[in-house]
Design a protein around this motif. Structure first.
Motif, short mmCIF file in Angstrom:
data_model
loop_
_atom_site.label_atom_id
_atom_site.label_comp_id
_atom_site.label_asym_id
_atom_site.label_seq_id
_atom_site.Cartn_x
_atom_site.Cartn_y
_atom_site.Cartn_z
N ALA A 156 0.81 -1.22 0.00
CA ALA A 156 0.00 0.00 0.00
C ALA A 156 0.85 1.28 0.00
CB ALA A 156 -0.93 0.00 1.21
N ARG A 157 1.98 1.23 0.65
CA ARG A 157 2.81 2.42 0.84
C ARG A 157 3.13 3.16 -0.46
NH1 ARG A 157 6.56 0.12 3.58
NH2 ARG A 157 5.44 0.31 5.53
N PRO A 158 3.54 2.47 -1.53
CA PRO A 158 3.86 3.20 -2.77
C PRO A 158 2.66 3.96 -3.37
CG PRO A 158 4.77 0.98 -2.86
CD PRO A 158 3.88 1.04 -1.66
N ASP A 212 -10.44 3.13 -8.21
CA ASP A 212 -9.17 2.92 -8.92
C ASP A 212 -8.06 2.50 -7.94
OD1 ASP A 212 -10.44 3.63 -11.27
OD2 ASP A 212 -9.57 5.65 -11.34
N THR A 213 -8.02 3.14 -6.78
CA THR A 213 -6.99 2.84 -5.79
C THR A 213 -7.14 1.42 -5.27
OG1 THR A 213 -6.84 5.17 -5.15
CG2 THR A 213 -5.99 3.54 -3.58
N VAL A 214 -8.34 1.05 -4.89
CA VAL A 214 -8.54 -0.30 -4.33
C VAL A 214 -8.33 -1.35 -5.42
CG1 VAL A 214 -11.06 -0.65 -4.54
CG2 VAL A 214 -9.85 -1.50 -2.55
N ASP A 215 -8.70 -1.06 -6.64
CA ASP A 215 -8.44 -2.01 -7.73
C ASP A 215 -6.94 -2.23 -7.92
OD1 ASP A 215 -11.17 -2.36 -8.16
OD2 ASP A 215 -11.22 -1.14 -9.98
N GLU A 216 -6.17 -1.16 -7.85
CA GLU A 216 -4.71 -1.27 -7.97
C GLU A 216 -4.13 -2.04 -6.78
OE1 GLU A 216 -0.80 -1.02 -9.29
OE2 GLU A 216 -2.67 -0.70 -10.39
#
Length: 141
Positions: free
Chosen positions: A26-28, A98-102
């Protein structure tokens, strides 16, 4: 019963190890495991903060702090709750989706590698989950 105690201890251990792996994934993306967990619950559809907290097994106050951060960053939006005017539903925005998909994509790759090393199949995971869901149901009664 000792088997139950050992299972619960192992669940805690795997959860802790998984959280550390998740933090690294998650950090990146500028995220934390806490934010990821909340977005993950909401990826299934809008929920209230208390419902999200119950799903995560956390206090509503701690989830509310994370939700406030996600609202401020534009990952979530609050929408009217027809069942409870004082408890809005939290919903992922396009940015949140988009964030959770990534995060899910990065996680799938890392988890596939771990499962391969462990020699664990999808069927074995589903069988373990079925046992855990039975226990969860009994504990909630």
């Amino acid at each position: 019963m000792e088997a139950y105690r050992l299972l619960v201890a192992d669940v805690y251990e795997v959860a802790g190890l998984s959280r550390r792996t998740s933090e690294n994934l998650a950090r990146p993306l500028g995220q934390t495991t806490a934010r990821w967990h909340v977005m993950s619950v909401l990826s299934g559809g809008p929920h209230t903060v208390p419902a999200t907290a119950r799903r995560l097994g956390l206090a509503a106050q701690s989830v509310q702090r994370v939700v406030n951060d996600l609202l401020a960053s534009g990952h979530l939006e609050a929408v009217d709750n027809p069942d409870h005017a004082q408890s809005p539903l939290m919903r992922l925005t396009d940015l949140g989706r988009d964030t959770v998909d990534e995060l899910f994509a990065r996680s799938a790759e890392a988890r596939a590698e771990v499962l391969g090393r462990a020699g664990v199949t999808a069927d074995e995971l589903l069988a373990a989950r079925a046992v855990l869901r039975k226990l969860i149901g009994a504990l909630r009664e």
